[in-house]
Design a protein around this motif. Structure first.
Motif, short mmCIF file in Angstrom:
data_model
loop_
_atom_site.label_atom_id
_atom_site.label_comp_id
_atom_site.label_asym_id
_atom_site.label_seq_id
_atom_site.Cartn_x
_atom_site.Cartn_y
_atom_site.Cartn_z
N ILE A 196 13.63 12.22 -0.88
CA ILE A 196 12.86 13.47 -0.94
C ILE A 196 12.88 14.02 -2.36
CG2 ILE A 196 12.45 15.72 0.14
CD1 ILE A 196 14.49 14.96 2.26
N SER A 197 11.72 14.42 -2.84
CA SER A 197 11.54 15.08 -4.14
C SER A 197 11.89 14.20 -5.33
CB SER A 197 12.33 16.40 -4.21
OG SER A 197 11.70 17.31 -5.09
N HIS A 198 11.99 12.88 -5.12
CA HIS A 198 12.01 11.93 -6.23
C HIS A 198 10.57 11.42 -6.34
CE1 HIS A 198 16.61 10.98 -6.06
NE2 HIS A 198 16.35 12.21 -5.63
N THR A 199 9.67 12.35 -6.58
CA THR A 199 8.24 12.11 -6.41
C THR A 199 7.47 12.46 -7.68
OG1 THR A 199 8.15 14.34 -5.44
CG2 THR A 199 8.24 12.48 -3.91
N SER A 200 6.22 12.01 -7.72
CA SER A 200 5.39 12.28 -8.89
C SER A 200 4.91 13.72 -8.93
CB SER A 200 4.19 11.33 -8.92
OG SER A 200 3.41 11.47 -7.75
N SER A 232 8.57 22.37 -4.17
CA SER A 232 8.67 23.61 -4.95
C SER A 232 10.05 23.82 -5.56
CB SER A 232 8.31 24.82 -4.06
OG SER A 232 7.01 24.68 -3.53
N GLY A 233 10.61 22.75 -6.11
CA GLY A 233 11.86 22.86 -6.85
C GLY A 233 13.12 22.80 -6.02
N LYS A 234 13.02 22.66 -4.71
CA LYS A 234 14.21 22.60 -3.86
C LYS A 234 15.02 21.34 -4.17
CE LYS A 234 15.77 22.62 0.95
NZ LYS A 234 15.38 22.62 2.39
N LEU A 235 16.35 21.47 -4.10
CA LEU A 235 17.24 20.35 -4.36
C LEU A 235 17.80 19.82 -3.04
CD1 LEU A 235 19.21 21.78 -7.43
CD2 LEU A 235 17.16 20.33 -7.43
N PHE A 236 17.94 18.48 -2.96
CA PHE A 236 18.36 17.85 -1.71
C PHE A 236 19.62 17.03 -1.93
CE2 PHE A 236 13.90 18.75 -1.30
CZ PHE A 236 13.76 19.17 0.02
N SER A 261 0.86 -1.18 0.00
CA SER A 261 0.00 0.00 0.00
C SER A 261 0.90 1.23 0.00
CB SER A 261 -0.91 0.01 1.23
OG SER A 261 -0.14 0.02 2.43
N SER A 262 0.39 2.32 -0.52
CA SER A 262 1.17 3.55 -0.63
C SER A 262 0.53 4.65 0.21
CB SER A 262 1.25 4.01 -2.09
OG SER A 262 1.85 3.02 -2.90
N ARG A 263 1.37 5.51 0.75
CA ARG A 263 0.87 6.66 1.50
C ARG A 263 1.89 7.78 1.45
NH1 ARG A 263 3.05 7.06 6.86
NH2 ARG A 263 4.25 5.20 7.48
N LEU A 264 1.46 8.95 1.84
CA LEU A 264 2.33 10.12 1.96
C LEU A 264 2.42 10.51 3.43
CD1 LEU A 264 0.98 12.32 -0.98
CD2 LEU A 264 3.18 11.13 -0.93
N CYS A 265 3.60 10.93 3.84
CA CYS A 265 3.74 11.46 5.20
C CYS A 265 4.80 12.56 5.17
CB CYS A 265 4.12 10.37 6.19
SG CYS A 265 5.78 9.67 5.96
N ARG A 266 4.75 13.43 6.15
CA ARG A 266 5.75 14.49 6.24
C ARG A 266 6.83 14.09 7.24
NH1 ARG A 266 5.58 18.93 3.52
NH2 ARG A 266 3.65 19.61 2.52
N VAL A 267 8.07 14.17 6.79
CA VAL A 267 9.22 13.87 7.63
C VAL A 267 10.16 15.05 7.55
CG1 VAL A 267 11.14 12.31 8.06
CG2 VAL A 267 8.98 11.40 7.19
N SER A 268 10.46 15.66 8.68
CA SER A 268 11.30 16.86 8.71
C SER A 268 10.75 17.94 7.78
CB SER A 268 12.74 16.52 8.33
OG SER A 268 13.30 15.58 9.22
N GLY A 269 9.43 18.00 7.68
CA GLY A 269 8.79 19.01 6.86
C GLY A 269 8.69 18.67 5.39
N SER A 270 9.26 17.54 4.96
CA SER A 270 9.26 17.16 3.55
C SER A 270 8.26 16.05 3.28
CB SER A 270 10.66 16.70 3.11
OG SER A 270 11.59 17.76 3.22
N GLU A 274 21.35 15.42 3.21
CA GLU A 274 19.97 15.74 3.57
C GLU A 274 19.07 14.52 3.43
OE1 GLU A 274 19.32 20.43 2.56
OE2 GLU A 274 19.83 19.12 0.87
N GLN A 275 19.35 13.68 2.44
CA GLN A 275 18.58 12.45 2.28
C GLN A 275 18.87 11.49 3.45
OE1 GLN A 275 16.25 12.18 0.16
NE2 GLN A 275 16.75 13.30 -1.71
N ILE A 276 20.12 11.44 3.89
CA ILE A 276 20.48 10.60 5.03
C ILE A 276 19.76 11.08 6.29
CG2 ILE A 276 22.36 9.95 6.60
CD1 ILE A 276 24.23 10.05 4.13
N ASP A 277 19.83 12.39 6.54
CA ASP A 277 19.16 12.95 7.72
C ASP A 277 17.66 12.68 7.68
OD1 ASP A 277 21.63 13.92 8.49
OD2 ASP A 277 21.27 15.95 7.74
N HIS A 278 17.09 12.74 6.50
CA HIS A 278 15.66 12.47 6.32
C HIS A 278 15.32 11.03 6.71
CE1 HIS A 278 12.44 10.98 3.50
NE2 HIS A 278 11.79 12.00 4.03
N LYS A 279 16.17 10.08 6.31
CA LYS A 279 15.90 8.67 6.63
C LYS A 279 16.08 8.39 8.12
CE LYS A 279 15.32 8.24 2.27
NZ LYS A 279 15.70 9.64 1.95
#
Length: 369
Positions: A132-136, A141-145, A71-80, A149-154
Motif C-alpha cells: 500500500i502507498s508504494h505507488t506512482s 493522501s500521505g498516510k503511512l502504513f 497486465s496492470s490494474r488498480l483495485c481497492r482492498v480494505s479501502g486502499s 497493516e501491509q500483512i492485513d492488506h495481503k
C-alpha cells in the motif's frame, strides 16, 4: 559548499545525514551516500537439504519463445488503492501469488513474472500485489502504513481477489515479502499449498552495519522526512533526464523495467516515506526470532532461496532453519546475483527458473498424494 547528489546541489545533506543514506530495505534503490561497511562474508560450504539441478536455458532461447506479458490494474482492498500485475492462463493448474519486498513496487518484478510464467509452460496464472502507498500516485493522501497493516492488506487481498480460485495457490515472496507470505500461510492455510521465500528477511541481522544504519534512519521522523524529500526532489527532473541519471548511477546492468520503476515510483515523496516507515516497523517486529514452531509444523510447505553475501537473509539464518525445521527445502544461489535480483534481466530469469522448478516438483508431489 553544498553537497552533490548525482551532480545536483543539495545543500540539505550534511555530513551527519550522509551516513544515514544507505540502500533501503531490499536494496532496490542505491543512494548516493552509502555505508562503506560491507556485509559479513561467508565462505564456508553448506550442505543443502534439497539440491535442485536446473539446466538453465540460454537467454536467447528464452527470448525466442512466445512470451505472455503482464497486465496492470488498480483495485481497492480494505479501502486502499492497490497496484496489481498479473498474467492469466487459459486453463491454469496453479495460481501463484507474488508478494514484493520493500520497496514494494510490483513493476520492479516485470521480467521475473513474465519469465516465471514462461518457465511454468503457461499453465499458471500469476498475480503480484504491491504494498500500500508504494505507488506512482499518492492515493492514500500521505498516510503511512506499518508492516502489520501491509500483512492485513495481503490477507484481505487473498480473501477478496482469490476467493473463487479453484486451483492450488502458491505464495512467492521476496525479502520482507517472505515474512508476509508466512503470515498469509498462517491465516489462510486452507487456500495455500506452498510458500517460497526468495532472499528472505525473517529476522534482524545484528551483525549488519547496514541494517543498523537503516534502522536509525527509519526510526527518526526528521531523518526519514528529509531523506524522502531529497529523493523526491529528483522528481523535478524530466523523465528522460531521470532515466539517464538512474542508469548512470546504478549501472548498465539494470533492466529498463527497473529503471522505469525507479523513476515512476521512488521519486515520489509519499512512496519513500512509506518505504522508511514500513522499514521502521519491520525492524521492531523482526527483532524477535522467527516462529520456529509454526515453521516446523509447515516445513513440508516451505522453501527458501538464500544468497551468498546477503545481509537481509544471511547464511546463519539458512543454518538455523536447517536445524529448527529440517524438512524445509533450502537452496543457495551461487550465480553472482544479488538480493535485488529483479533489477537485472539475468537475475530475474535465473530466479524465475529456480522458482518454477520448485513449483513443478511440489505440484508432482501434490498429484501423488
Amino acid at each position: 559548499m553544498p553537497k552533490m547528489l548525482y551532480g545536483l546541489q543539495l545543500p540539505w545533506v550534511t555530513p551527519s545525514l550522509r551516513c544515514f543514506l544507505p540502500p533501503i530495505a531490499g536494496s532496490i534503490l542505491q543512494f548516493a551516500y552509502s555505508s562503506s561497511a560491507s556485509s559479513y562474508s561467508y565462505r564456508r560450504r553448506y550442505t543443502l537439504n534439497l539440491v535442485i539441478a536446473v539446466g538453465m536455458e540460454s537467454k536467447k532461447e528464452l527470448i525466442n519463445k512466445a512470451k505472455s506479458h503482464v497486465s496492470s490494474r488498480l483495485c481497492r482492498v480494505s479501502g486502499s488503492m492497490t497496484e496489481v500485475m498479473e498474467i492469466q492462463a487459459e486453463t491454469p493448474k496453479i495460481h501463484v501469488l507474488f508478494i514484493p519486498g520493500n520497496p514494494g513496487v510490483v513493476s520492479f518484478y516485470n521480467d521475473f513474472l513474465e519469465s516465471l510464467h514462461q518457465f511454468l509452460d503457461g499453465n499458471s496464472s500469476i498475480t503480484a500485489v504491491g504494498q500500500i502507498s508504494h505507488t506512482s500516485k499518492d492515493w492514500e493522501s500521505g498516510k503511512l502504513f506499518s508492516l502489520q497493516e501491509q500483512i492485513d492488506h495481503k490477507v484481505e487481498f487473498v480473501r477478496q481477489e482469490l476467493e473463487n480460485v479453484k486451483v492450488p495457490i502458491i505464495l512467492v515472496g521476496h525479502s520482507i515479502g517472505s515474512y508476509i507470505s508466512l503470515e498469509i500461510l498462517r491465516k489462510c492455510p486452507e487456500k495455500v499449498v506452498y510458500c517460497i521465500g526468495l532472499y528472505p528477511f525473517l529476522t534482524l541481522n545484528q551483525q549488519s552495519t547496514k541494517q543498523s544504519l537503516i534502522g536509525k534512519l527509519a526510526s527518526s521522523s526528521l531523518l526519514s522526512a528529509t531523506a524522502s524529500f531529497l529523493i523526491a526532489s529528483l522528481g523535478l527532473l524530466p523523465m528522460w533526464a531521470a532515466r539517464r541519471l538512474v542508469s548512470n548511477s546504478l549501472g548498465a546492468s539494470w533492466s529498463d523495467t527497473a529503471v522505469q520503476a525507479t523513476c515512476t515510483h521512488l521519486r515520489q515523496y509519499h512512496t519513500m516515506r512509506n518505504v522508511l516507515y514500513m522499514a521502521m516497523t519491520e525492524f521492531r517486529e523482526l527483532a524477535a526470532e522467527p516462529d520456529w514452531e509454526f515453521m516446523r509444523e509447515n516445513q513440508s510447505k516451505l522453501a527458501f532461496l538464500f544468497g551468498i553475501d546477503d545481509h537481509w537473509g544471511p547464511l546463519q539464518l539458512f543454518e538455523e532453519i536447517s536445524k529448527q525445521a529440517p524438512g524445509t527445502s533450502l537452496s543457495i544461489e551461487r550465480e553472482g546475483h544479488t538480493h535485488g535480483f529483479c533489477c537485472t534481466v539475468a537475475g530475474s530469469v535465473w530466479v524465475a527458473q529456480h522458482v518454477a522448478t520448485l513449483i513443478k516438483n511440489r505440484f508432482k508431489q501434490l498429484q501423488q498424494m
